[in-house]
Scaffold this active site. Structure first.
Site, PDB file in Angstrom:
ATOM      1  CG  MET A  15      -1.756   1.232   1.328  1.00 33.72           C
ATOM      2  SD  MET A  15      -3.090   1.136   2.508  1.00 33.72           S
ATOM      3  CE  MET A  15      -2.248   0.781   4.023  1.00 33.72           C
ATOM      4  CB  VAL A  16       3.655   2.461   2.171  1.00 28.47           C
ATOM      5  CG1 VAL A  16       4.646   3.622   2.164  1.00 28.47           C
ATOM      6  CG2 VAL A  16       2.803   2.508   3.436  1.00 28.47           C
ATOM      7  CD  GLU A  39      11.616  -8.097 -11.165  1.00 27.18           C
ATOM      8  OE1 GLU A  39      11.295  -8.069 -12.351  1.00 27.18           O
ATOM      9  OE2 GLU A  39      11.434  -7.141 -10.386  1.00 27.18           O
ATOM     10  CB  SER A 109       1.717   5.591  15.342  1.00 28.67           C
ATOM     11  OG  SER A 109       0.660   4.723  15.034  1.00 28.67           O
ATOM     12  CB  CYS A 110       2.607   0.198  16.885  1.00 29.63           C
ATOM     13  SG  CYS A 110       3.700  -0.623  15.754  1.00 29.63           S
ATOM     14  CE1 TYR A 137       5.649  -3.739  11.201  1.00 26.57           C
ATOM     15  CE2 TYR A 137       4.818  -2.136  12.779  1.00 26.57           C
ATOM     16  CZ  TYR A 137       5.152  -2.476  11.483  1.00 26.57           C
ATOM     17  OH  TYR A 137       5.002  -1.559  10.476  1.00 26.57           O
ATOM     18  CE  LYS A 141       8.419  -1.366   9.916  1.00 28.26           C
ATOM     19  NZ  LYS A 141       8.948  -0.992   8.599  1.00 28.26           N
ATOM     20  CG  LEU A 167      -0.379   4.454   6.703  1.00 26.78           C
ATOM     21  CD1 LEU A 167       0.852   3.809   6.076  1.00 26.78           C
ATOM     22  CD2 LEU A 167      -0.525   5.904   6.249  1.00 26.78           C
ATOM     23  CG  HIS A 180      -3.781  -2.475  10.087  1.00 25.84           C
ATOM     24  ND1 HIS A 180      -2.812  -2.737   9.149  1.00 25.84           N
ATOM     25  CD2 HIS A 180      -3.137  -2.420  11.278  1.00 25.84           C
ATOM     26  CE1 HIS A 180      -1.637  -2.823   9.756  1.00 25.84           C
ATOM     27  NE2 HIS A 180      -1.802  -2.630  11.043  1.00 25.84           N
TER      28      HIS A 180
HETATM   29  P1  GDP Z   1      -3.783  -1.574  16.033  1.00 29.23           P
HETATM   30  O1  GDP Z   1      -4.092  -0.142  15.657  1.00 29.23           O
HETATM   31  O2  GDP Z   1      -2.334  -1.903  15.991  1.00 29.23           O
HETATM   32  O3  GDP Z   1      -4.430  -1.965  17.336  1.00 29.23           O
HETATM   33  O4  GDP Z   1      -4.371  -2.542  14.895  1.00 29.23           O
HETATM   34  P2  GDP Z   1      -5.783  -2.815  14.187  1.00 29.23           P
HETATM   35  O5  GDP Z   1      -6.017  -1.823  13.100  1.00 29.23           O
HETATM   36  O6  GDP Z   1      -5.750  -4.254  13.781  1.00 29.23           O
HETATM   37  O7  GDP Z   1      -6.899  -2.655  15.315  1.00 29.23           O
HETATM   38  C1  GDP Z   1      -7.325  -1.428  15.808  1.00 29.23           C
HETATM   39  C2  GDP Z   1      -8.537  -1.594  16.700  1.00 29.23           C
HETATM   40  O8  GDP Z   1      -9.672  -1.942  15.907  1.00 29.23           O
HETATM   41  C3  GDP Z   1      -8.411  -2.677  17.779  1.00 29.23           C
HETATM   42  O9  GDP Z   1      -9.044  -2.209  18.966  1.00 29.23           O
HETATM   43  C4  GDP Z   1      -9.221  -3.830  17.175  1.00 29.23           C
HETATM   44  O10 GDP Z   1      -9.746  -4.718  18.139  1.00 29.23           O
HETATM   45  C5  GDP Z   1     -10.352  -3.039  16.508  1.00 29.23           C
HETATM   46  N1  GDP Z   1     -11.092  -3.783  15.477  1.00 29.23           N
HETATM   47  C6  GDP Z   1     -12.442  -3.840  15.392  1.00 29.23           C
HETATM   48  N2  GDP Z   1     -12.827  -4.638  14.397  1.00 29.23           N
HETATM   49  C7  GDP Z   1     -11.695  -5.087  13.789  1.00 29.23           C
HETATM   50  C8  GDP Z   1     -11.457  -5.957  12.693  1.00 29.23           C
HETATM   51  O11 GDP Z   1     -12.364  -6.494  12.062  1.00 29.23           O
HETATM   52  N3  GDP Z   1     -10.142  -6.163  12.341  1.00 29.23           N
HETATM   53  C9  GDP Z   1      -9.107  -5.572  13.028  1.00 29.23           C
HETATM   54  N4  GDP Z   1      -7.842  -5.804  12.616  1.00 29.23           N
HETATM   55  N5  GDP Z   1      -9.314  -4.780  14.099  1.00 29.23           N
HETATM   56  C10 GDP Z   1     -10.583  -4.533  14.482  1.00 29.23           C
END
Ligand code: GDP
Length: 319
Positions: A15-16, A39, A109-110, A137, A141, A167, A180
């Site tokens: 994506m980036v 490659e 940001s993590c 992770y 980073k 993102l 995500h």
């Molecule tokens: P984070 O920002 O590193 O925590 O990563 P995520 O984007 O995977 O999750 C962000 C927040 O969204 C967390 O509190 C998850 O529990 C919540 N969340 C809610 N529904 C979903 C889903 O379907 N997938 C993911 N990945 N996170 C979800």
């Protein structure tokens, strides 16, 4: 920056990386160099050294990484720490050996502590413990940030680190086990609408707060940093405001047109309670994000429907 500069975008299919390639082309850069994983395997140190010795690269944009959402990070920490450490050390060291002066390293940001004061300033790095669901992770980073700093100090390179907030945008990962939250909810809402479902399941409590940046804004920030000859440092890249996961889910449902109920699955982790970046460092230099969340989600949804969703969405997306 010279439009003829030889710019290597590592990770151009992600994506980036793909956003960087789109932006560089739009801005008239004529020598953008990419390699598929077939490659050039970035975990193969000898191959990476050979590539840099032969290609005469001027600028590296290091967007290649093993990335994933909360579940993937929590269940495959070994893969996340190993692959990211190896890619970073191979590319940054080979770039230095080949006398590449400029490099932009992308993190996330993590890298910041779990209980950080909000909004998160760059100086809070390494001031207290990390969020455990993605600490492997994050450590990788942080090592990348420190590699850039150390090489700048010892070898006079100009390696800069950008830390984007969560993102989203074209070419995101829509696999529900590793994605995500934003792409996951976009896909879930789309399928729930097509299936006529009454409910949509959101992981966790819905209360964690997150900030979302369209990847085209990250590409714009990257070009800003390169074109303003920024030579070192760590820079947060975000929009400067956040919303709860529940509010995000509601916004996505509205864009997609799903009118059912949200159900919260408490068996899934919430992760860190809040993750809002302080973006004043880049703002003081004159850069800010321009893509609003609702517009960004709407264009991402259009892209998702065109590129994945066809007539049999679930099957198409796994492919
Ligand atoms: P984070 O920002 O590193 O925590 O990563 P995520 O984007 O995977 O999750 C962000 C927040 O969204 C967390 O509190 C998850 O529990 C919540 N969340 C809610 N529904 C979903 C889903 O379907 N997938 C993911 N990945 N996170 C979800």
């Amino acid at each position: 920056m010279n439009k003829q500069a030889r710019i290597f975008v590592a990770g151009h299919r992600g994506m980036v990386g793909s956003a960087l390639v789109r932006r560089l082309a739009a801005d008239g850069y004529q020598n953008v160099i990419t390699r598929s994983r077939k490659e050039l395997d970035l975990t193969d140190q000898a191959a990476v050294n050979r590539f840099f010795e032969s290609e005469k690269i001027d600028v590296v944009l290091l967007a290649a990484a093993r990335v994933g959402g909360i579940l993937a990070n929590a269940t495959q920490p070994g893969e996340f720490i190993y692959e990211n450490l190896v890619i970073e050390t191979n590319v940054i060291h080979a770039a230095y050996r080949a006398k590449v002066e400029r490099l932009v390293f992308f993190g996330s940001s993590c890298i910041y502590p779990k209980q950080c004061p909000q909004p998160i300033r760059e100086e809070y790095l390494l001031t207290s413990p990390l969020e455990p669901t993605n600490d492997a992770y994050a450590i990788a980073k942080i090592a990348g940030v420190k590699l850039c700093e150390a090489y700048n100090r010892e070898y006079n390179t100009q390696y800069v680190a950008l830390m984007p907030t969560n993102l989203y945008g074209p070419n995101d990962n829509y696999d529900l086990k590793s994605s995500h939250v934003l792409p996951a909810l976009l896909r879930k809402a789309h399928e729930a609408k097509l299936n006529g479902d009454a409910t949509l399941t959101v992981w966790g409590s819905g209360t964690p707060l997150r900030e979302f940046l369209h990847v085209d804004d990250l590409a714009a920030a990257t070009l800003f940093v390169l074109e303003h000859n920024v030579t070192e440092g760590l820079f947060n890249v975000g929009v400067g405001n956040d919303l709860s996961i529940r509010e995000l889910a509601e916004c996505i449902c509205k864009v997609v047109g799903f009118e059912g109920e949200l159900v919260f699955d408490a068996s899934k982790p919430d992760g860190t309670p809040r993750k809002l970046l302080d973006v004043s460092r880049l703002a003081h230099m004159g850069w800010q994000a321009t893509i609003g969340l609702t517009d960004g989600i709407a264009s991402t949804y259009r892209d998702f429907v065109e590129s994945h969703a066809g007539s049999t969405p679930a099957a198409a997306i796994e492919a």
